[in-house]
Design a protein around this motif. Structure first.
Motif, PDB file in Angstrom:
ATOM      1  N   ILE A 123       0.844  -1.202   0.000  1.00 27.00           N
ATOM      2  CA  ILE A 123       0.000   0.000   0.000  1.00 27.00           C
ATOM      3  C   ILE A 123       0.874   1.245   0.000  1.00 27.00           C
ATOM      4  CG2 ILE A 123      -1.636   1.338   1.385  1.00 27.00           C
ATOM      5  CD1 ILE A 123      -2.832  -1.424   2.258  1.00 27.00           C
ATOM      6  N   ASP A 124       1.910   1.239   0.828  1.00 27.50           N
ATOM      7  CA  ASP A 124       2.836   2.365   0.882  1.00 27.50           C
ATOM      8  C   ASP A 124       3.572   2.544  -0.446  1.00 27.50           C
ATOM      9  OD1 ASP A 124       4.127   4.438   2.548  1.00 27.50           O
ATOM     10  OD2 ASP A 124       5.939   3.230   2.199  1.00 27.50           O
ATOM     11  N   ALA A 125       3.976   1.448  -1.061  1.00 24.75           N
ATOM     12  CA  ALA A 125       4.674   1.521  -2.354  1.00 24.75           C
ATOM     13  C   ALA A 125       3.769   2.124  -3.425  1.00 24.75           C
ATOM     14  CB  ALA A 125       5.138   0.130  -2.781  1.00 24.75           C
ATOM     15  N   LYS A 126       2.498   1.770  -3.403  1.00 22.42           N
ATOM     16  CA  LYS A 126       1.560   2.350  -4.379  1.00 22.42           C
ATOM     17  C   LYS A 126       1.358   3.837  -4.096  1.00 22.42           C
ATOM     18  CE  LYS A 126      -2.984   2.051  -6.426  1.00 22.42           C
ATOM     19  NZ  LYS A 126      -4.303   1.428  -6.405  1.00 22.42           N
ATOM     20  N   ALA A 127       1.184   4.183  -2.826  1.00 21.39           N
ATOM     21  CA  ALA A 127       0.969   5.590  -2.453  1.00 21.39           C
ATOM     22  C   ALA A 127       2.155   6.462  -2.857  1.00 21.39           C
ATOM     23  CB  ALA A 127       0.729   5.697  -0.949  1.00 21.39           C
ATOM     24  N   ASN A 128       3.345   5.884  -2.824  1.00 15.78           N
ATOM     25  CA  ASN A 128       4.550   6.626  -3.195  1.00 15.78           C
ATOM     26  C   ASN A 128       4.963   6.401  -4.644  1.00 15.78           C
ATOM     27  OD1 ASN A 128       5.462   8.056  -0.711  1.00 15.78           O
ATOM     28  ND2 ASN A 128       5.233   5.998   0.109  1.00 15.78           N
ATOM     29  N   ARG A 129       4.060   5.807  -5.410  1.00 16.78           N
ATOM     30  CA  ARG A 129       4.226   5.601  -6.857  1.00 16.78           C
ATOM     31  C   ARG A 129       5.427   4.741  -7.238  1.00 16.78           C
ATOM     32  NH1 ARG A 129       1.847  11.113  -9.476  1.00 16.78           N
ATOM     33  NH2 ARG A 129       0.107  11.238  -8.035  1.00 16.78           N
ATOM     34  N   HIS A 130       5.765   3.804  -6.366  1.00 19.61           N
ATOM     35  CA  HIS A 130       6.817   2.843  -6.702  1.00 19.61           C
ATOM     36  C   HIS A 130       6.239   1.674  -7.495  1.00 19.61           C
ATOM     37  CE1 HIS A 130       9.711   4.961  -4.278  1.00 19.61           C
ATOM     38  NE2 HIS A 130       8.899   4.900  -3.234  1.00 19.61           N
ATOM     39  N   ILE A 131       4.951   1.422  -7.293  1.00 16.48           N
ATOM     40  CA  ILE A 131       4.219   0.425  -8.081  1.00 16.48           C
ATOM     41  C   ILE A 131       2.905   1.058  -8.508  1.00 16.48           C
ATOM     42  CG2 ILE A 131       5.281  -1.576  -6.958  1.00 16.48           C
ATOM     43  CD1 ILE A 131       2.688  -1.902  -5.305  1.00 16.48           C
ATOM     44  N   GLU A 132       2.348   0.572  -9.609  1.00 18.58           N
ATOM     45  CA  GLU A 132       1.086   1.120 -10.099  1.00 18.58           C
ATOM     46  C   GLU A 132      -0.123   0.462  -9.464  1.00 18.58           C
ATOM     47  OE1 GLU A 132       0.683   1.404 -14.319  1.00 18.58           O
ATOM     48  OE2 GLU A 132       2.768   2.000 -14.579  1.00 18.58           O
ATOM     49  N   ALA A 133      -0.006  -0.819  -9.140  1.00 17.51           N
ATOM     50  CA  ALA A 133      -1.139  -1.567  -8.620  1.00 17.51           C
ATOM     51  C   ALA A 133      -0.664  -2.621  -7.631  1.00 17.51           C
ATOM     52  CB  ALA A 133      -1.897  -2.229  -9.765  1.00 17.51           C
ATOM     53  N   ILE A 134      -1.531  -2.926  -6.692  1.00 17.11           N
ATOM     54  CA  ILE A 134      -1.237  -3.921  -5.668  1.00 17.11           C
ATOM     55  C   ILE A 134      -1.620  -5.323  -6.118  1.00 17.11           C
ATOM     56  CG2 ILE A 134      -1.882  -4.676  -3.335  1.00 17.11           C
ATOM     57  CD1 ILE A 134      -2.130  -1.674  -2.642  1.00 17.11           C
ATOM     58  N   GLN A 135      -2.715  -5.447  -6.842  1.00 18.49           N
ATOM     59  CA  GLN A 135      -3.247  -6.764  -7.191  1.00 18.49           C
ATOM     60  C   GLN A 135      -2.237  -7.688  -7.859  1.00 18.49           C
ATOM     61  OE1 GLN A 135      -6.844  -6.825  -9.497  1.00 18.49           O
ATOM     62  NE2 GLN A 135      -7.133  -9.007  -9.157  1.00 18.49           N
ATOM     63  N   PRO A 136      -1.481  -7.246  -8.852  1.00 16.17           N
ATOM     64  CA  PRO A 136      -0.532  -8.190  -9.463  1.00 16.17           C
ATOM     65  C   PRO A 136       0.504  -8.717  -8.471  1.00 16.17           C
ATOM     66  CG  PRO A 136      -0.578  -6.118 -10.699  1.00 16.17           C
ATOM     67  CD  PRO A 136      -1.464  -5.957  -9.506  1.00 16.17           C
ATOM     68  N   HIS A 137       0.880  -7.896  -7.529  1.00 16.84           N
ATOM     69  CA  HIS A 137       1.866  -8.317  -6.531  1.00 16.84           C
ATOM     70  C   HIS A 137       1.255  -9.290  -5.528  1.00 16.84           C
ATOM     71  CE1 HIS A 137       4.825  -5.507  -8.080  1.00 16.84           C
ATOM     72  NE2 HIS A 137       3.838  -4.630  -8.180  1.00 16.84           N
ATOM     73  N   LEU A 138       0.019  -9.017  -5.097  1.00 13.70           N
ATOM     74  CA  LEU A 138      -0.662  -9.963  -4.208  1.00 13.70           C
ATOM     75  C   LEU A 138      -0.858 -11.307  -4.895  1.00 13.70           C
ATOM     76  CD1 LEU A 138      -3.470  -7.907  -2.408  1.00 13.70           C
ATOM     77  CD2 LEU A 138      -1.335  -8.786  -1.444  1.00 13.70           C
ATOM     78  N   ASP A 139      -1.278 -11.256  -6.157  1.00 17.20           N
ATOM     79  CA  ASP A 139      -1.501 -12.502  -6.901  1.00 17.20           C
ATOM     80  C   ASP A 139      -0.204 -13.299  -7.052  1.00 17.20           C
ATOM     81  OD1 ASP A 139      -4.150 -11.741  -7.110  1.00 17.20           O
ATOM     82  OD2 ASP A 139      -4.000 -11.141  -9.219  1.00 17.20           O
ATOM     83  N   ALA A 140       0.880 -12.608  -7.357  1.00 17.89           N
ATOM     84  CA  ALA A 140       2.175 -13.290  -7.504  1.00 17.89           C
ATOM     85  C   ALA A 140       2.647 -13.871  -6.172  1.00 17.89           C
ATOM     86  CB  ALA A 140       3.220 -12.322  -8.063  1.00 17.89           C
ATOM     87  N   LEU A 141       2.455 -13.133  -5.099  1.00 16.79           N
ATOM     88  CA  LEU A 141       2.835 -13.641  -3.780  1.00 16.79           C
ATOM     89  C   LEU A 141       2.063 -14.910  -3.440  1.00 16.79           C
ATOM     90  CD1 LEU A 141       3.093 -10.299  -1.813  1.00 16.79           C
ATOM     91  CD2 LEU A 141       4.916 -11.999  -2.034  1.00 16.79           C
ATOM     92  N   GLN A 142       0.770 -14.912  -3.743  1.00 16.64           N
ATOM     93  CA  GLN A 142      -0.039 -16.098  -3.472  1.00 16.64           C
ATOM     94  C   GLN A 142       0.393 -17.268  -4.344  1.00 16.64           C
ATOM     95  OE1 GLN A 142      -3.938 -14.206  -4.049  1.00 16.64           O
ATOM     96  NE2 GLN A 142      -4.414 -14.763  -1.937  1.00 16.64           N
ATOM     97  N   ARG A 143       0.571 -17.000  -5.612  1.00 19.28           N
ATOM     98  CA  ARG A 143       0.874 -18.046  -6.585  1.00 19.28           C
ATOM     99  C   ARG A 143       2.298 -18.589  -6.442  1.00 19.28           C
ATOM    100  NH1 ARG A 143      -0.266 -15.041 -10.515  1.00 19.28           N
ATOM    101  NH2 ARG A 143       1.836 -14.346 -10.939  1.00 19.28           N
ATOM    102  N   GLU A 144       3.247 -17.702  -6.287  1.00 20.06           N
ATOM    103  CA  GLU A 144       4.645 -18.109  -6.349  1.00 20.06           C
ATOM    104  C   GLU A 144       5.295 -18.337  -4.983  1.00 20.06           C
ATOM    105  OE1 GLU A 144       6.653 -15.288  -8.894  1.00 20.06           O
ATOM    106  OE2 GLU A 144       4.953 -15.321 -10.290  1.00 20.06           O
ATOM    107  N   ALA A 145       4.784 -17.671  -3.956  1.00 23.26           N
ATOM    108  CA  ALA A 145       5.438 -17.770  -2.652  1.00 23.26           C
ATOM    109  C   ALA A 145       4.558 -18.438  -1.599  1.00 23.26           C
ATOM    110  CB  ALA A 145       5.858 -16.380  -2.172  1.00 23.26           C
ATOM    111  N   GLY A 146       3.337 -18.789  -1.983  1.00 19.04           N
ATOM    112  CA  GLY A 146       2.439 -19.420  -1.028  1.00 19.04           C
ATOM    113  C   GLY A 146       1.949 -18.477   0.054  1.00 19.04           C
ATOM    114  N   PHE A 147       1.985 -17.169  -0.221  1.00 23.00           N
ATOM    115  CA  PHE A 147       1.520 -16.161   0.727  1.00 23.00           C
ATOM    116  C   PHE A 147       0.023 -16.336   0.920  1.00 23.00           C
ATOM    117  CE2 PHE A 147      -0.014 -11.847   1.747  1.00 23.00           C
ATOM    118  CZ  PHE A 147       0.836 -11.506   2.784  1.00 23.00           C
ATOM    119  N   TRP A 148      -0.419 -16.441   2.180  1.00 20.93           N
ATOM    120  CA  TRP A 148      -1.839 -16.630   2.449  1.00 20.93           C
ATOM    121  C   TRP A 148      -2.470 -15.313   2.855  1.00 20.93           C
ATOM    122  CZ3 TRP A 148      -5.378 -15.886   6.302  1.00 20.93           C
ATOM    123  CH2 TRP A 148      -6.618 -16.471   6.094  1.00 20.93           C
TER     124      TRP A 148
END
Length: 67
Positions: free
Chosen positions: A25-50
């Protein structure tokens, strides 16, 4: 480290803490990333983040990304 364990330990020692979702959320607010969803999806898919479905939807809704 399990994020919950880290939060509990930080709270015990009165250390401010920010979880991974907060970092995104902080990274998006500071414009380091454009969207959170792709990162959440990758964390779930690739790292098993629950993340619960409710929290996933709430974060995306709060950040204007809910489809």
């Amino acid at each position: 480290m399990d994020e919950r364990h880290g939060r509990e330990t930080a709270s015990h020692f009165d250390i401010p803490h920010l979880g991974l979702i907060g970092v995104l959320i902080d990274a998006k607010a500071n414009r380091h990333i454009e969207a959170i969803q792709p990162h959440l999806d990758a964390l779930q898919r690739e790292a098993g983040f629950w993340i619960s479905d409710d929290l996933y939807r709430r974060v995306l809704r709060d950040e204007g990304e809910f489809q």
